[in-house]
Structure formats: C-alpha cells, structure tokens
Design an enzyme around this catalytic site. Sequence first.
Site, mmCIF file in Angstrom:
data_model
loop_
_atom_site.group_PDB
_atom_site.id
_atom_site.type_symbol
_atom_site.label_atom_id
_atom_site.label_comp_id
_atom_site.label_asym_id
_atom_site.label_seq_id
_atom_site.Cartn_x
_atom_site.Cartn_y
_atom_site.Cartn_z
ATOM 1 N N GLY A 172 -22.067 114.370 49.205
ATOM 2 C CA GLY A 172 -21.910 112.927 49.367
ATOM 3 C C GLY A 172 -22.599 112.166 48.253
ATOM 4 O O GLY A 172 -22.575 112.548 47.081
ATOM 5 N N GLY A 173 -23.238 111.060 48.626
ATOM 6 C CA GLY A 173 -23.900 110.215 47.642
ATOM 7 C C GLY A 173 -24.977 110.935 46.859
ATOM 8 O O GLY A 173 -25.270 110.563 45.713
ATOM 9 N N GLY A 407 -5.738 111.512 12.347
ATOM 10 C CA GLY A 407 -6.837 110.807 13.010
ATOM 11 C C GLY A 407 -7.881 111.747 13.566
ATOM 12 O O GLY A 407 -9.053 111.370 13.730
ATOM 13 N N ALA A 408 -7.489 112.993 13.857
ATOM 14 C CA ALA A 408 -8.451 113.965 14.371
ATOM 15 C C ALA A 408 -9.502 114.320 13.310
ATOM 16 O O ALA A 408 -10.643 114.652 13.640
ATOM 17 C CB ALA A 408 -7.730 115.212 14.843
#
Length: 517
Positions: A172-173, A407-408
């Site tokens: 959970g949290g 772009g890589a």
Amino acid sequence: MPIAAPLMETLAERRHLALTGGGADKLEARHAKGLLGARERLVALFDPHTFMEWGMHADHDCHGFGLDDKSFPGDGVVTGVGYVNGRPAAAFSQDFTICGGSLGRIHSKKISDLMDYAMKAGMPIIGINDSGGARIQEGDDSLSGYGQVFFRNVQASGLVPQVSVIAGPCAGGAAYSPALTDFVIMTKQNANMFICGPDVIKAATGQSVTMDEIGSATAHASISGNIHFTTENDTQALELTRKLLSFLPSNNIADAPHKLTPALDLAPDPQLNEIIPADPKAPFDVLKVIARLVDGGDFLEVQKDWAKNLVVGFGRIQGVVCGIVANQPLVKAGTLDIDSSDKGARFIRTCNVYSIPIVTLVDIPGFMPGLAQERGGIIRHGAKMLFAYAAATAPKLTVILRKAYGGAYLAMCSADMGADMVYAWPTAEIAVMGAEGAVKILFKRDIAGATDPKAKEAELVAMYREKFSSPFEAARKGFITDVIEPAQTRATLAMALRNTLSKRETRPPKKHGNIPL
C-alpha cells in the site's frame, strides 16, 4: 552517591525488553524462514560496535482498540546511527515481530527524527522495510506518520543518499517511501511490494493475479523497473548496501569516495583493440568494454535486469568513482526506447546530484521505432535523456565506440549537450543515419543508372563514411576532442577524470527545470 540498585534494575529490565523485541520464539520463527531480526540486520549493516540506538524505550501511545495493556518495545522499529565502511550513516529497521512492524505515530516519529538528524549531519539514510503497513488502530495518526516520512524522503532527495532495503512485506502507501529514495534493494525470499494485492485487484477489476506477478523482487527488477537490485537473502542485501555506499559520497557537498593512486598508469590495453567486431553490424557485449575500463573489472551494475539495452552502474577508473552509461548492442541493437530512456535519465540525475563523474559509451543506431513506442510516448521519454544530460553539471566524458546516429547521438551526451570531453574510436560513425540508408536516399538516381548498381552503392557508402560520418571529419569540425586507439581508452579516461574533478559550473538561478515527466 552510586545510582540506587532499583533504578539500575529498571534500566536493565527495560533494555532487555527492548532488545528481545517480540520474543525469542518469534525471532526463531524468522530464522527458520531465512530472515534476520531487525537488530541483526543493523549489526550486518554497520561496522562492528559502532551502532548507537535512538529511541530504545519508545512505545506506542494509542489508547483504546485493545492496545491499552500492550507494550510495543521501540514501537516496532529500531533506529540509530553508526559507521558503514568507516563513514557515518543513519538507519532504521522495522521489526515485524512487534505488531507486524506496523507504522503508528511513535514509529513514524522515530524514523522522522532520525531523517531530520541525518540531513543536518549530512549522512546517508538506510531504511530496512519489513512492515504490515499502517497500524489500523491508530487511524489518521498512522496516515499522518506516512506523510511525515514521505515529506522527509523528498527533503533528503539530492541532499544525502537514501537506500531502501525491502526485506519483508511493503504494501500500500508504505511502498511510496522506498520509491522516493535513490536506490531500492529487494530480497527474493520473503519480500513483496505492491499497492494493491491480488484480492483487491480481483475485486476491483476481475483479474486473477498472483503475488509473484505483482509484488516479487523478480517482477519489480525485470518488468516494472521499481527496484535497482535483487539479492537472495537479508545478509546479501546488507552486504550490497555497504558496497553501494562505497561508491557514493556522504552528502551533496562531499566528494565521492575516490581512491586516487599516487601515479597514473597510462599503459595501453591491447585487448580493447580486439573487442569491436570487423563487421560494423555485428553485435558485441559492452560489458566486456566496461570490464576492461574499470579497476579490477569491478562494476556495480544498476537495474541490470530491466531495460537491458542500456547499461548503467558504478565503477572506479584508476581510483576515480564514476557512473557509467552505455548502449548494449546485444539487446535491441542498443537503441533507446521508453524504459531505457527512463532508466538512463534517472541514473544520470542521481550521479549529478552527488557530483559523480559520468562516462558515456556510445554505440546507438537511434531511438526504437514502432507503433507501441510512438503511442507510449517515446518523444517524451527520450527527451528525459536530453534533459538529464544537459542539466547535469557533474563532469561528463563521452566515448563513441561505433554508431552515433541522429537524435540518439545527442541523447547520449554529445559535445553539444554539455560533454566536457568527447573521444571517438576509429570505428565510430557520427551522422544523421547510417551510410547505407543515407546513400539510398541521396544517390538513388546515381545507383539506378549505374552499370553495376551494387558496386556503385558500395563505392558511395565508402565515400559517405569517409567524408560525412568519419570520426576524423567530426574532429575536424570540433565535435570530437580526440580520436583515440581503443587500447588507450582507459588511460585517456583516467587522465580526463583527474582533470575534471575540480570542475565547477553554475547555471542561471531558478527553482528547477521542468523535466518532461
């Protein structure tokens, strides 16, 4: 006057009560499962006889709900400071034998007080998580307690290293505290981490899943990417924690724990000349390159089971601690995809906040193509790599081994993205795309009209590589610091790292950049 005997007896009784935790029977049951007790874990973490406990005599202050007559020694968590590898560190260890290690107000106060001190003193924080979650009987006090811990996780982020060890349930949290820390180590035995368990998922969605599928160390290491390391058991997890801390500074203004040798060894390593295959399209294992570069082949790989097309981790090059980021040609041809971009960006930013030099090894044909990648947001995720490198002010060294396309190429820390020094092997190719693809676009008519189209295409590919994508052409234009023989790479990086340790770079004043999340 000597202290009255009854007071000494009271002290001894209370210490005994705290030290025995939930009792010998519960501790033996944990040993039978291969688990260490909360205090035994701290003994394994800290240097011998250096642990100083905080809050041994704390207890819960919850009234009603059947807890009035119950005692929770230490309120289910052991906290304190000590030394790890001779350097101070703070740690807490949740005790599952006491009320399932559940978090209540005093439990969270002990952790919060420890974290506050660690931030003031500039020492790492290690959290050993083994808890059934929020203490239901304490209601909103337990929720407030988690909020107090989360807030401090964020305050400490980038200030002091934070390491989480998941050695039991973390549900959970409670799972969000480890998620906010720098590194998460999880044991394969007896540990699980999840937000919603199988029963909740079944009730909410109708899906039938197992705990192994959603909460195991294997699932988090290889599929979700939520953790950084897995170990077989508690002892290995704590040994790994000590090793990890040996690469990290105590805080953001301290130097990394370099082990500089009096003199540099600049001898070549001829084996590096043999690593790259003759065929430029043939894959090779970049881990073999890294093993030749780092001292003694000692490389601590981070998230090795997730997004394997990018390798990240820590090593030393002639004593200088550095983070290494490398494309892995053996997996997806070394392309950057959604997961590897996230993995790389996070690691780069972690190195940067602690001023750890970053060495980038490049062999990348581009970003991963495909409908799933485009719809999954490869633009946004790939931009994280660009942002992380450009924002980093730590020393940045780049070595282009082979392909560096499009772009890589920029996303792997080119000179334009702030690399302090960029080196290239003679096998490097730097271009918008590969020579074969470029030639087919640029010289389509020439090839079609040739007497021997295949021979003409081969001729044009060779010409393109020499005049447009050669590392010497990039060096001529000032994009490359130097073209080096592979055998000289370790020596070159060793010199460059020494020369960048004094680097200081300031940026325009602002709260922070807005990284594309």
